[in-house]
Design an enzyme around this catalytic site. Structure first.
Site, PDB file in Angstrom:
ATOM      1  N   GLY A 265       0.834  -1.195   0.000  1.00 17.26           N
ATOM      2  CA  GLY A 265       0.000   0.000   0.000  1.00 17.26           C
ATOM      3  C   GLY A 265       0.866   1.242   0.000  1.00 17.26           C
ATOM      4  CD  GLU A 293       5.340  -3.032  -3.674  1.00 17.97           C
ATOM      5  OE1 GLU A 293       5.348  -1.822  -3.977  1.00 17.97           O
ATOM      6  OE2 GLU A 293       4.502  -3.833  -4.097  1.00 17.97           O
ATOM      7  CB  CYS A 327       3.966  -0.552  -6.837  1.00 16.54           C
ATOM      8  SG  CYS A 327       2.547  -1.007  -5.846  1.00 16.54           S
TER       9      CYS A 327
END
Length: 543
Positions: A265, A293, A327
């Site tokens: 997140g 992460e 991400c």
């Protein structure tokens, strides 16, 4: 009972279906999409052996068609968090004592179910709930979660097989116990595979889990939970709850049996969680494992020797697939002035060819961003850039949320390498480019390294091997996943273990043995066959 030293099937990466016209998988997926849209799902929480429903029902709407209702999930409260923790603790002993090969079998069966009968259904749920096109769903909610399950089973067997040496007369053994307590899995909206991997990788090693997905991923999380139940995950091993984050955290992080968190997140949320755990450290039976992460401000830097066409393709794919909501998505690009015009021409040509719209139309490369909050944040950056003298919008810049949360792929050209969109994570289809003087490659490498607090993914494009080596060395801490002549997205389980450091997380590499080792607590056992019966050592004797 008979025992053996069992060897699990050697894992191979799941083949990616292409969903071309006329293929069986395309027809099956289209049917699954139509079926999912035709009826409103009623989605309970799963606590112990119970499907839990509440009076608080929240609708689930496709981001690309936000007036349509896919279904409703039942939101819980603090009492449901406590129930989930109790269920996890109650299931722990039996699950931890179950022979590892039976745990392995459960998750191998889950992989087989997703590969076969659940594939279209899970992909359809990801497409509708998270607005992913067919290919982006396939590589996520089919291939990657299957790979996570199969490779993690293989890594688990390797971990259990690692044993110490023994001298004569003794036998040294090493056992990998699950953590003492329960583990909290907090999962994001953008990858169904991550949502499935965070609780299963923990459970695989004998732990029991409280799993809270992002509300915007619940539609697919529900399908995953049905897979796990059909695969044979016992009641209470994975408990799926839908409770507001701060409410959940208040219960979880104050519980003495909290043993660890598996998180993907935002950086801000993870740092707050870490701080809370530190404040509460004396409350816990053991030091919790903190694995996360988080964000990224992922880069591409090109050398003057780079292939302009390959660079342009990496930019448009790396920045705009799944609307930049990865991400690892390329977000800032550094291009030498000798290549800029050629790169610009191809990038703009590619963007002019993009189609944007709902996922049900397979010709759409671009779909909607996840929700209105994300839409407003992303468009805020675009409007801010529109009013800057040092920034030019050279592509896109338009948006519309009347039907769905659609933002055009947008490219900003900045004269300021420290401009806000070169530094801050946007998590949307906005790419910022800085053109540098081609002879200042080494200086620009320093700029790349120092501009962002993140260090998740990055890429260098060059044909000059000296330049590649220089970038690889100078950017050693700038990215946990570093790509040479390729886009900085698309890590494959078993090939590129994924994770970053600095403000991007603990770099515990999802899809690798390293991650599974975080969910065990080793115990060394030494057995002496003929123990000494006299305290005196030979050196004590007189000459």
């Amino acid at each position: 009972m008979p025992k053996g030293t069992y060897q699990v099937p050697t894992p191979k990466n799941e083949p990616v279906h292409d969903y071309a016209p006329g293929t069986i998988e395309r027809a099956e997926l289209q049917q699954a999409l139509a079926q999912a849209r035709s009826a409103a799902a009623d989605i309970p929480m799963y606590i112990g052996g119970d499907e839990v429903r509440t009076a608080q029902k929240i609708s689930i709407n496709p981001p690309h068609d936000h007036q349509h209702v896919l279904g409703y999930f039942h939101e819980g409260d603090a009492s449901h968090v406590a129930l989930a923790i109790n269920a996890a603790l109650g299931a722990k002993t039996a699950w931890a004592e179950l022979s590892w090969e039976h745990r392995a079998s459960i998750f191998l069966k889950a992989a087989a179910l997703i590969s076969g009968p659940y594939r279209a259904r899970l992909n359809a749920a990801t497409m509708l709930g998270q607005s992913k096109n067919a290919y982006q769903a396939e590589i996520d909610s089919a291939c990657e979660i299957i790979d996570f399950l199969r490779f993690n089973v293989y890594y688990m067997s390797q971990i259990y097989g690692q044993q110490p040496d023994s001298d004569g007369g003794i036998w040294n053994r090493l056992e990998h116990r699950p953590l003492e307590g329960f583990v909290f899995a907090l999962t994001p909206f953008n990858f169904t595979a991550i949502a499935g991997n965070l609780p299963t990788s923990v459970a695989m090693m004998g732990n029991t889990v409280v799993w809270k997905p992002a509300f915007s991923q619940i539609y697919a999380a529900n399908v995953l939970m049905q897979v796990f139940k059909e695969a044979g995950v016992p009641d209470g091993v994975i408990n799926l709850i839908y409770v507001d984050g701060p409410v959940t955290g208040e219960v979880v992080f104050n519980h003495p049996d909290f043993a660890g968190i598996h998180f993907t997140g935002s950086t801000a949320v993870f740092q707050h969680i870490w701080s809370t755990i530190g404040t509460n450290i004396t409350k816990y039976k053991s030091y919790p494992r903190i694995v996360g992460e988080t964000g990224g401000k992922d880069f591409i830097i090109a050398h003057k020797s780079a292939d302009a066409e390959a660079l342009a393709t990496a930019m448009v794919r790396g920045a705009f697939e799944f609307q930049g909501q990865k991400c690892s998505a390329a977000s800032r690009v550094y291009i030498p002035d000798n290549l800029w015009e050629a790169v610009k021409e191809k990038v703009l040509a590619d963007l002019s060819d993009f189609k944007m719209g709902p996922v049900e139309d397979f010709s759409n490369f671009i779909n909607a961003v996840i929700d209105e909050k994300a839409f407003d944040k992303i468009t805020g950056y675009i409007e801010q850039a529109r009013n800057q003298n040092t920034v030019e919008i050279i592509a896109g810049g338009n948006y519309d949320k009347s039907i769905g949360y659609f933002v055009e792929p947008t490219i900003l050209l900045t004269q300021d390498p420290q401009y806000i969109t070169m530094c801050e994570e946007i998590f949307g289809p906005v790419l910022t480019i800085y053109v540098y003087q081609s002879e200042r490659f080494e200086e620009t490498l320093e700029l790349v390294d120092q501009t962002s607090p993140y260090a998740l993914t990055g890429a260098v494009f060059a044909q000059d091997r000296y330049a590649i080596e220089l970038a690889t060395k100078q950017l050693v801490n700038a990215a946990g996943n570093f790509y040479i002549n390729d886009k900085p997205t698309g890590a494959v389980v078993g090939q590129q273990p994924f994770g970053g450091a600095r403000a991007s997380g603990t770099n515990d590499k999802a899809g690798a043995m390293l991650n599974l080792l975080r969910w065990v607590s080793p115990r060394t056992i030494k057995e002496t066959f003929v123990p000494p019966k006299d305290y005196r050592y030979p050196f004590l004797q007189q000459d």
